[in-house]
Each structure stands twice: as structure tokens, then as C-alpha cells.
Design an enzyme around this catalytic site. Structure first.
Site, PDB file in Angstrom:
ATOM      1  N   TYR A 169      -4.676  -3.795  12.333  1.00 46.91           N
ATOM      2  CA  TYR A 169      -5.212  -5.061  11.792  1.00 46.91           C
ATOM      3  C   TYR A 169      -6.303  -5.582  12.730  1.00 46.91           C
ATOM      4  O   TYR A 169      -6.056  -5.873  13.907  1.00 46.91           O
ATOM      5  CB  TYR A 169      -4.124  -6.132  11.646  1.00 46.91           C
ATOM      6  CG  TYR A 169      -3.002  -5.777  10.680  1.00 46.91           C
ATOM      7  CD1 TYR A 169      -3.113  -4.720   9.790  1.00 46.91           C
ATOM      8  CD2 TYR A 169      -1.825  -6.510  10.663  1.00 46.91           C
ATOM      9  CE1 TYR A 169      -2.086  -4.393   8.917  1.00 46.91           C
ATOM     10  CE2 TYR A 169      -0.787  -6.186   9.792  1.00 46.91           C
ATOM     11  CZ  TYR A 169      -0.925  -5.115   8.928  1.00 46.91           C
ATOM     12  OH  TYR A 169       0.100  -4.798   8.069  1.00 46.91           O
TER      13      TYR A 169
ATOM     14  N   ASN B 209       6.063   2.617   4.366  1.00 41.96           N
ATOM     15  CA  ASN B 209       5.401   3.464   3.361  1.00 41.96           C
ATOM     16  C   ASN B 209       5.979   4.877   3.320  1.00 41.96           C
ATOM     17  O   ASN B 209       5.280   5.821   2.959  1.00 41.96           O
ATOM     18  CB  ASN B 209       3.882   3.507   3.616  1.00 41.96           C
ATOM     19  CG  ASN B 209       3.255   2.135   3.528  1.00 41.96           C
ATOM     20  OD1 ASN B 209       3.368   1.461   2.514  1.00 41.96           O
ATOM     21  ND2 ASN B 209       2.619   1.682   4.603  1.00 41.96           N
TER      22      ASN B 209
ATOM     23  N   GLN C  67       9.405  -0.991   5.874  1.00 47.89           N
ATOM     24  CA  GLN C  67       8.478  -1.938   5.252  1.00 47.89           C
ATOM     25  C   GLN C  67       7.773  -1.236   4.093  1.00 47.89           C
ATOM     26  O   GLN C  67       7.219  -0.145   4.260  1.00 47.89           O
ATOM     27  CB  GLN C  67       7.463  -2.419   6.296  1.00 47.89           C
ATOM     28  CG  GLN C  67       6.783  -3.684   5.850  1.00 47.89           C
ATOM     29  CD  GLN C  67       5.889  -4.307   6.909  1.00 47.89           C
ATOM     30  OE1 GLN C  67       4.683  -4.367   6.738  1.00 47.89           O
ATOM     31  NE2 GLN C  67       6.467  -4.795   7.984  1.00 47.89           N
TER      32      GLN C  67
ATOM     33  N   TYR D 243       6.416  -5.946   1.871  1.00 46.28           N
ATOM     34  CA  TYR D 243       5.064  -6.435   2.182  1.00 46.28           C
ATOM     35  C   TYR D 243       4.332  -6.777   0.894  1.00 46.28           C
ATOM     36  O   TYR D 243       4.720  -6.338  -0.187  1.00 46.28           O
ATOM     37  CB  TYR D 243       4.292  -5.485   3.093  1.00 46.28           C
ATOM     38  CG  TYR D 243       3.761  -4.172   2.544  1.00 46.28           C
ATOM     39  CD1 TYR D 243       2.745  -4.123   1.583  1.00 46.28           C
ATOM     40  CD2 TYR D 243       4.230  -2.965   3.053  1.00 46.28           C
ATOM     41  CE1 TYR D 243       2.228  -2.927   1.134  1.00 46.28           C
ATOM     42  CE2 TYR D 243       3.715  -1.756   2.607  1.00 46.28           C
ATOM     43  CZ  TYR D 243       2.710  -1.740   1.643  1.00 46.28           C
ATOM     44  OH  TYR D 243       2.205  -0.546   1.211  1.00 46.28           O
TER      45      TYR D 243
ATOM     46  N   LEU E 283       3.611 -11.754  -2.120  1.00 48.57           N
ATOM     47  CA  LEU E 283       2.942 -12.596  -3.126  1.00 48.57           C
ATOM     48  C   LEU E 283       1.952 -11.762  -3.941  1.00 48.57           C
ATOM     49  O   LEU E 283       0.977 -12.292  -4.482  1.00 48.57           O
ATOM     50  CB  LEU E 283       2.239 -13.779  -2.438  1.00 48.57           C
ATOM     51  CG  LEU E 283       3.210 -14.736  -1.731  1.00 48.57           C
ATOM     52  CD1 LEU E 283       2.465 -15.800  -0.936  1.00 48.57           C
ATOM     53  CD2 LEU E 283       4.150 -15.396  -2.742  1.00 48.57           C
TER      54      LEU E 283
ATOM     55  N   LYS F 124      -2.831 -19.203  -8.091  1.00 46.71           N
ATOM     56  CA  LYS F 124      -4.088 -19.935  -8.280  1.00 46.71           C
ATOM     57  C   LYS F 124      -5.216 -19.063  -8.822  1.00 46.71           C
ATOM     58  O   LYS F 124      -6.313 -19.547  -9.025  1.00 46.71           O
ATOM     59  CB  LYS F 124      -4.503 -20.631  -6.979  1.00 46.71           C
ATOM     60  CG  LYS F 124      -4.693 -19.721  -5.806  1.00 46.71           C
ATOM     61  CD  LYS F 124      -5.097 -20.548  -4.587  1.00 46.71           C
ATOM     62  CE  LYS F 124      -5.623 -19.670  -3.495  1.00 46.71           C
ATOM     63  NZ  LYS F 124      -4.622 -18.936  -2.742  1.00 46.71           N
TER      64      LYS F 124
HETATM   65  N1  LIG Z   1       3.095  -1.922   6.004  1.00 50.84           N
HETATM   66  C1  LIG Z   1       1.986  -1.969   5.314  1.00 50.84           C
HETATM   67  O1  LIG Z   1       1.375  -0.941   4.966  1.00 50.84           O
HETATM   68  C2  LIG Z   1       1.441  -3.313   4.913  1.00 50.84           C
HETATM   69  C3  LIG Z   1       0.451  -3.401   3.909  1.00 50.84           C
HETATM   70  C4  LIG Z   1      -0.009  -4.680   3.575  1.00 50.84           C
HETATM   71  C5  LIG Z   1       0.523  -5.794   4.194  1.00 50.84           C
HETATM   72  N2  LIG Z   1       1.461  -5.674   5.177  1.00 50.84           N
HETATM   73  C6  LIG Z   1       2.043  -6.855   5.858  1.00 50.84           C
HETATM   74  O2  LIG Z   1       2.536  -7.761   4.896  1.00 50.84           O
HETATM   75  C7  LIG Z   1       1.976  -9.048   5.105  1.00 50.84           C
HETATM   76  C8  LIG Z   1       1.856  -9.782   3.815  1.00 50.84           C
HETATM   77  O3  LIG Z   1       1.009  -9.103   2.902  1.00 50.84           O
HETATM   78  P1  LIG Z   1      -0.400  -9.686   2.490  1.00 50.84           P
HETATM   79  O4  LIG Z   1      -0.783 -10.772   3.429  1.00 50.84           O
HETATM   80  O5  LIG Z   1      -1.308  -8.536   2.328  1.00 50.84           O
HETATM   81  O6  LIG Z   1      -0.136 -10.226   1.033  1.00 50.84           O
HETATM   82  P2  LIG Z   1       0.764 -11.432   0.415  1.00 50.84           P
HETATM   83  O7  LIG Z   1       1.626 -12.032   1.439  1.00 50.84           O
HETATM   84  O8  LIG Z   1       1.379 -10.920  -0.817  1.00 50.84           O
HETATM   85  O9  LIG Z   1      -0.380 -12.424  -0.050  1.00 50.84           O
HETATM   86  C9  LIG Z   1      -1.102 -13.187   0.871  1.00 50.84           C
HETATM   87  C10 LIG Z   1      -2.021 -14.117   0.090  1.00 50.84           C
HETATM   88  O10 LIG Z   1      -1.241 -14.948  -0.740  1.00 50.84           O
HETATM   89  C11 LIG Z   1      -1.839 -16.241  -0.807  1.00 50.84           C
HETATM   90  N3  LIG Z   1      -0.860 -17.242  -0.358  1.00 50.84           N
HETATM   91  C12 LIG Z   1      -0.125 -17.266   0.783  1.00 50.84           C
HETATM   92  N4  LIG Z   1       0.677 -18.343   0.816  1.00 50.84           N
HETATM   93  C13 LIG Z   1       0.442 -19.019  -0.320  1.00 50.84           C
HETATM   94  C14 LIG Z   1       0.957 -20.226  -0.863  1.00 50.84           C
HETATM   95  N5  LIG Z   1       1.888 -20.940  -0.236  1.00 50.84           N
HETATM   96  N6  LIG Z   1       0.487 -20.639  -2.068  1.00 50.84           N
HETATM   97  C15 LIG Z   1      -0.442 -19.915  -2.716  1.00 50.84           C
HETATM   98  N7  LIG Z   1      -0.988 -18.776  -2.250  1.00 50.84           N
HETATM   99  C16 LIG Z   1      -0.532 -18.331  -1.075  1.00 50.84           C
HETATM  100  C17 LIG Z   1      -3.067 -16.214   0.071  1.00 50.84           C
HETATM  101  O11 LIG Z   1      -4.151 -15.904  -0.798  1.00 50.84           O
HETATM  102  P3  LIG Z   1      -5.562 -16.623  -0.666  1.00 50.84           P
HETATM  103  O12 LIG Z   1      -6.160 -15.965   0.525  1.00 50.84           O
HETATM  104  O13 LIG Z   1      -6.254 -16.309  -1.938  1.00 50.84           O
HETATM  105  O14 LIG Z   1      -5.293 -18.084  -0.424  1.00 50.84           O
HETATM  106  C18 LIG Z   1      -2.777 -15.050   0.999  1.00 50.84           C
HETATM  107  O15 LIG Z   1      -3.947 -14.467   1.497  1.00 50.84           O
HETATM  108  C19 LIG Z   1       0.629  -8.743   5.799  1.00 50.84           C
HETATM  109  O16 LIG Z   1       0.086  -9.864   6.446  1.00 50.84           O
HETATM  110  C20 LIG Z   1       1.028  -7.632   6.713  1.00 50.84           C
HETATM  111  O17 LIG Z   1       1.632  -8.167   7.867  1.00 50.84           O
HETATM  112  C21 LIG Z   1       1.934  -4.451   5.520  1.00 50.84           C
END
Ligand SMILES: NC(=O)c1ccc[n+]([C@@H]2O[C@H](COP(=O)([O-])OP(=O)(O)OC[C@H]3O[C@@H](n4cnc5c(N)ncnc54)[C@H](OP(=O)(O)O)[C@@H]3O)[C@@H](O)[C@H]2O)c1
Length: 310
Positions: A58, A154, A173, A201, A204, A212
């Protein structure tokens, strides 16, 4: 906030964690100002979140550095830090070889400015190193005190079984959320049976379950989500239709769809913690509230019916 023990450790992970993909000027998302990124982590730690998720890739190391700067401000027992490695981003290849993993753990420790990493995941299988060899190296690093728990990410069920052949895996994860339930078929039941916590992961759906986005929502050039099936034409509209129904249900419960989505995950067997990402402190604070939402059987069935419509 609810806490549970990370399997095979005495570390307490919070039901709501924090994903720090967006911290560190990542090419996956719009750049988040570095101080704003650090404040997201502070907001989390100041409000009961103990489980912080990052990865070496990251921000190509920058997320770990910024997270590490914030962690220094807190007592060591206030947080459980998870990071991932096994992808040599400098050369654009996945590398789970024992030599590479040992080097990657050392570099993550330096960037995080820590003496040990609480949970270390192999980020992606490299499909060439025998899984047992990769995991054996992490077991050695655990014995040396450099990491406290071993995870994978994965991995397929077969790869997970091989990784867990000595019973040493604490967590996996995987992508899991209301709009993608594929892990429920076989990985989740295996994990429940073997005491491995599943850390979903994208809880959302990378923003779609934030509630939104509408049909006019356009991903900017370079946004990685352009490649994600959930956002493809046709699929995206179907997902929005489901979100509309979930919004109505959430409204009846006096909450919103993002909290409902997180609470729903926490109600699934094998899930102890979710790690939503975010870019603003108010999102982190809002997500915290999901830990207090209880969904009874009737509501879970109602949600199931909506999700089946996809
Ligand atoms: N292991 C892996 O391969 C892998 C892959 C991907 C992610 N991850 C991990 O998983 C974590 C979470 O995944 P992610 O950040 O990609 O996706 P996520 O948590 O599904 O979505 C994050 C997005 O949701 C929106 N959001 C967050 N809180 C909100 C709320 N209270 N109300 C409305 N919208 C909200 C924001 O979008 P907006 O920016 O549009 O506001 C934010 O950027 C990552 O940060 C990472 O640590 C791991």
C-alpha cells in the site's frame, strides 16, 4: 466495541477494524493527504478500534511508514497491527519464497518501527513456492518473535488447507461482502471448523455499500475499481438496485446501508472483525456504530432474500 481473541494468540481484535489502503497516497485510490491519513488511524485508535490493517504494497511502503508513525504515539497493547507481504512490487512479481518473506518481514518491521508484527499475512499466493515452505518460514519468524500470528490472503481452499496442515494459521483475508458471498461455499465452513478467523476485505464492496453512488457515478481514470467486476456496466446497476432495497431495510432499523453491511458480516459465522477503509474520520466513526447493531434470524433471512435477487 466488541473484542475477540485473534485465534492462537492472546491479542484482542476489535469487531470494527480499520483498513488503511487509502493511507499513504496509494495508486488504488485518490491520494489521501498524508496528515489526513494519519488522522484516520488516530481516530480509529482513539475510539476503540484496535485492529489496524495495512500491507507493504500500500503506497509502496508509505502506508506502513505512516501507520508506524501513528502507532508510536500509543502504548503497544492498544493495537493489533496486521500487515501483508509476499508481493515484490519493485519487480512486479509475487514472491512467497522463504528468502523473500524473511526480507519482507524485516522491511515491514523497519517501516512500522516495531519489534514485532502481530499478524503477518501472505498477501497473494505466488503459485510457485510450495505453500508449506512459505508458511514454515513464517513459523520460524514467529518462533523468533518477529511476528505473532500467521495469516494468508486470497488463497483458495486447497492452498489454505496446505498452509494450515500444521494448524498454524490464525486468519485468512478474502473479499467478502453482501454483494460477493462466494467464500461462504467452502472456505468459510473450513475456517469455522478449524478455528481460523476470516477477515473480510472490501466489506463495503469498495464503496458501493456505502450507499452514496448512483447510476451517474463515474470512476476516475486510473481508479483501480475500473477493473473490478462489481463496477462493470450492467453489474454495477444490479448492485445499485440491491443497495436501494437494503437502504429501505436499514432505514426501518434506524440505521444506514453501510452500517447494515458491516453488521451483517459480523453476524456471519467465522467473522470476528471487519476492516472497512475510509478517507474521512467521520466515516471511521460511523463505521464503529455497526458493532452495536444486532441482526436477528428474521432480519438475516429478509436480507438473504434481497441478496438472492442479484
Ligand atoms: N488482502 C487483500 O488483497 C485486500 C484487497 C483490498 C483491500 N484490502 C484491505 O481491506 C480494507 C478495506 O477495503 P477497501 O478500503 O478497499 O474497501 P471498502 O472498505 O469496502 O470500501 C471503502 C470505501 O467505502 C466508503 N466508505 C467507508 N466508510 C463509509 C461510510 N461510513 N459511509 C459511506 N461510505 C463509506 C469510502 O468510499 P468513498 O471513498 O467513495 O467515500 C471508502 O473509500 C483495505 O483498506 C485494505 O486494508 C485487502
Amino acid at each position: 466495541m466488541k473484542y475477540s481473541l485473534l485465534p492462537k494468540t492472546d491479542l484482542k481484535i476489535s469487531a470494527i477494524g480499520l483498513g488503511t489502503n487509502a493511507v499513504g497516497g496509494h495508486n488504488l485510490y485518490d491520494n489521501l493527504n498524508e496528515e489526513d491519513g494519519k488522522n484516520l488511524v488516530r481516530t480509529a485508535l482513539d475510539n476503540g478500534i484496535s485492529f489496524i490493517d495495512t500491507a507493504d504494497v500500500y503506497g509502496t511502503g508509505r502506508s506502513e511508514e505512516l501507520v508506524g508513525e501513528v502507532l508510536k504515539e500509543y502504548p503497544r497493547d492498544r493495537y493489533v497491527i496486521a500487515t501483508k507481504g509476499g508481493s515484490d512490487w519493485r519487480n512486479g512479481i509475487r514472491d512467497n519464497s522463504p528468502e523473500y518473506l524473511r526480507k519482507a518481514v524485516g522491511e515491514s518491521l523497519e517501516r512500522l518501527q516495531l519489534e514485532s508484527i502481530d499478524l503477518y499475512y501472505i498477501h497473494w499466493p505466488d503459485n510457485k513456492t510450495p505453500v508449506k515452505e512459505a508458511v514454515a518460514e513464517l513459523a520460524k519468524l514467529k518462533a523468533e518473535g518477529k511476528i505473532k500470528a500467521v495469516g494468508v490472503s486470497n488463497f483458495t481452499l486447497e492452498q489454505l488447507k496446505e498452509a494450515n496442515s500444521e494448524g498454524g494459521i490464525s486468519a485468512i483475508q478474502l473479499q467478502y461482502h453482501m454483494l460477493d458471498r462466494s467464500v461462504e461455499k467452502d472456505i468459510l465452513p473450513y475456517c469455522v471448523e478449524h478455528g481460523i478467523t476470516v477477515v473480510p476485505y472490501g466489506p463495503l464492496a469498495f464503496g458501493i455499500l456505502g450507499g452514496k453512488y448512483d447510476e451517474d457515478f463515474l470512476l476516475e481514470e486510473g481508479d483501480w475499481r475500473k477493473r473490478v467486476p462489481l463496477f462493470q456496466e450492467g453489474e454495477f446497476e444490479k448492485n445499485l438496485a440491491i443497495v436501494e432495497k437494503l437502504k429501505a431495510l436499514a432505514g426501518r432499523l434506524g440505521t444506514d446501508v453501510s452500517k447494515l453491511a458491516l453488521a451483517w458480516l459480523l453476524a456471519q459465522p467465522g467473522i470476528d472483525s471487519v476492516i472497512p477503509g475510509g478517507k474521512r474520520p467521520d466515516q471511521v466513526l460511523a463505521n464503529l456504530e455497526a458493532a452495536d447493531i444486532e441482526l436477528d434470524e428474521e432480519l438475516l433471512e429478509e436480507i438473504d432474500e434481497i441478496l438472492k435477487e442479484k
